[in-house]
Design an enzyme around this catalytic site. Structure first.
Site, mmCIF file in Angstrom:
data_model
loop_
_atom_site.group_PDB
_atom_site.id
_atom_site.type_symbol
_atom_site.label_atom_id
_atom_site.label_comp_id
_atom_site.label_asym_id
_atom_site.label_seq_id
_atom_site.Cartn_x
_atom_site.Cartn_y
_atom_site.Cartn_z
ATOM 1 N N ASN A 37 -10.233 0.711 0.897
ATOM 2 C CA ASN A 37 -9.186 0.503 1.595
ATOM 3 C C ASN A 37 -9.422 0.984 3.150
ATOM 4 O O ASN A 37 -9.928 2.286 3.174
ATOM 5 C CB ASN A 37 -7.933 1.444 1.315
ATOM 6 N N ASP A 78 0.917 -1.168 -0.131
ATOM 7 C CA ASP A 78 -0.024 -0.059 0.080
ATOM 8 C C ASP A 78 1.065 1.313 0.024
ATOM 9 O O ASP A 78 1.827 1.429 0.804
ATOM 10 C CB ASP A 78 -0.832 -0.004 1.368
ATOM 11 N N HIS A 79 0.652 2.164 -0.924
ATOM 12 C CA HIS A 79 1.180 3.478 -0.879
ATOM 13 C C HIS A 79 2.868 3.303 -1.030
ATOM 14 O O HIS A 79 3.560 4.122 -0.128
ATOM 15 C CB HIS A 79 1.202 4.308 0.473
HETATM 16 P P1 13P Z 1 -8.329 4.856 6.137
HETATM 17 O O1 13P Z 1 -7.355 5.833 6.861
HETATM 18 O O2 13P Z 1 -9.532 5.680 5.981
HETATM 19 O O3 13P Z 1 -8.486 3.580 7.178
HETATM 20 O O4 13P Z 1 -7.710 4.715 4.852
HETATM 21 C C1 13P Z 1 -6.639 3.543 4.619
HETATM 22 C C2 13P Z 1 -5.949 3.624 3.427
HETATM 23 O O5 13P Z 1 -6.587 4.232 2.538
HETATM 24 C C3 13P Z 1 -4.823 2.824 3.281
HETATM 25 O O6 13P Z 1 -4.293 2.998 2.011
HETATM 26 O O1 G3H Z 2 -2.843 5.000 3.998
HETATM 27 C C1 G3H Z 2 -1.998 4.487 4.726
HETATM 28 C C2 G3H Z 2 -2.333 3.452 5.770
HETATM 29 O O2 G3H Z 2 -3.356 4.095 6.532
HETATM 30 C C3 G3H Z 2 -1.218 2.913 6.547
HETATM 31 O O3 G3H Z 2 -0.875 3.806 7.638
HETATM 32 O O4 G3H Z 2 1.567 4.728 7.054
HETATM 33 O O5 G3H Z 2 0.524 4.507 9.550
HETATM 34 O O6 G3H Z 2 1.321 2.612 8.071
HETATM 35 P P1 G3H Z 2 0.792 3.949 7.933
HETATM 36 ZN ZN ZN Z 3 -4.317 4.998 1.182
#
Ligand code: 13P
Ligand code: G3H
Ligand code: ZN
Length: 365
Positions: free
Chosen positions: A270, A98-99
């Site tokens: 997500n 993710d990201h």
């Molecule tokens: P939330 O902070 O709304 O749970 O979003 C999570 C997210 O987008 C992770 O990539």
């Molecule tokens: O969008 C990001 C997620 O909520 C992950 O959170 O960067 O604190 O691990 P984090």
């Molecule tokens: Zn996100």
């Protein structure tokens, strides 16, 4: 059932006008909880880890400062765990970065065995975003890995008014972005926001989803659309935390609005914040019900330090080694671990039922 790419799961979701929750994890027991919950309802599981999470899994308790080496270790640990577990499971499972912030981190998780990555070039110029996404797609597709990208910046959700300098995704650019990058899915900025504080009057611009999907259909693009920052921040959980001594504030994305964007074309939703909230509620409740467990606890004081916070990576940090190696020896952790899993399951089950993904496991190719 196989360990499969997110693309397979999302294509089915798009074609059947349902969505899949994609749930963030920061330790193997949470991946286990997602798979167990999805097995109960015969639904495919999308497990995702962001870069700070990889560093935490790799042993770095101040996870925001993790090095690439620590993230690589975290990626290897979680990929090994998820792959082995998926092979014993009755449902399809995917593991997604993710990201992802750079080509190097995407490459590292692909080499470690992830079968899906996000490259988040949303803060770059359009041209730079295209260039970076293309580079990741070239490497990922050679390894059978699917790629999510992002166009537009998730900004404040209270500026609903459209402006020419909007950070919302421009649907006119979506086709061009897919064509140039060959990415498999695209995260849109259409009014959602990360974290618990999304505003108490969120209005999603579902027109952006509708227009993007319509443009893609005309151009015969076989891609899918993704919604980040989509936690619902259930008020019952916020209230429960606060009745247990917390001081959490927040509002999420209203479920009715998420349900409107699913048939319009959102296939992946997500969720991270809601899991953090549910786990925090469970652990606060445990100490409230078992005051004899407070003395000598390695969690209690850290948890109570910040009533407004719900970052379990902070208050569980003393147990990180045991959590990440999944060898649970401490008596306190033996009691807390089921509460972590229960919090994950509460959110996974709720979201999967609401988003319509229950029972899809056997239909996904
Ligand atoms: P939330 O902070 O709304 O749970 O979003 C999570 C997210 O987008 C992770 O990539
Ligand atoms: O969008 C990001 C997620 O909520 C992950 O959170 O960067 O604190 O691990 P984090
Ligand atoms: Zn996100």
């Amino acid at each position: 059932m196989p360990y499969i790419t997110t693309k397979n799961i999302l294509t089915y979701a798009r074609d059947n006008k349902i969505a899949h929750g994609a749930f963030n994890v920061n330790m193997p027991c949470q991946a286990e909880a997602i798979i167990e919950a999805c097995e109960e309802i015969r639904c495919a599981a999308i497990i995702q880890v962001a870069e700070p999470g990889l560093a935490f899994i790799g042993g770095r308790v101040d996870f925001l400062n993790g090095t690439l080496e620590e993230k690589k270790l975290g990626a290897k640990r979680i990929a090994k765990f998820v792959k082995e577990r998926a092979n014993k499971s009755s449902i399809p499972v995917s593991l997604h970065l993710d990201h992802g912030r750079s080509f190097e981190s995407c490459k590292a998780v692909i080499d470690a065995g992830f079968n899906s990555v996000m490259i988040d070039g949303s803060a770059l110029s359009y041209e730079e975003n295209v260039k970076l996404t293309k580079k990741v797609v070239n490497y990922a597709h050679k390894h059978g890995v699917s790629v999510e990208a992002e166009l537009g910046v998730l900004a404040g959700v209270e500026d609903h008014v459209f402006a020419t300098n909007s950070t919302y995704t421009n649907p006119l650019l979506v086709v061009d972005f897919f064509n140039k990058t060959k990415c498999d899915s695209l995260a849109l900025s259409y009014g959602t926001k990360h974290g618990a504080v999304k505003g108490d009057n969120v209005v999603l611009r579902k027109e952006i989803v509708i227009a993007s999907m319509e443009n893609m259909r005309h151009a015969e693009i076989d891609g899918t659309l993704v919604s980040h920052g989509s936690s619902m921040v259930p008020q019952y959980i916020v209230n429960e935390i606060n009745n247990l001594g917390g001081a959490v504030k927040g509002h999420g994305i209203p479920l009715e609005q998420l349900k409107e964007v699913i048939p319009a074309g959102i296939s992946k939703i997500n969720i991270d914040t809601d899991i953090r909230l549910a786990i925090t509620r469970n652990i606060r409740e445990y100490f409230a019900n078992n005051p004899d467990k407070i003395e000598g606890s390695k969690i209690y004081n850290l948890l109570m330090e910040k009533p407004e916070a719900f970052e379990y990576r902070y208050y569980l940090k003393e147990y990180n080694d045991e959590l990440q190696t999944n060898k649970i020896n401490s008596s306190e952790l033996k009691e807390i671990l089921p509460l972590i899993k229960k919090g994950v399951k509460e959110i996974v089950l709720t979201a999967s039922i609401e988003f319509g993904s229950v029972g899809d496991a056997n239909y996904i190719k």
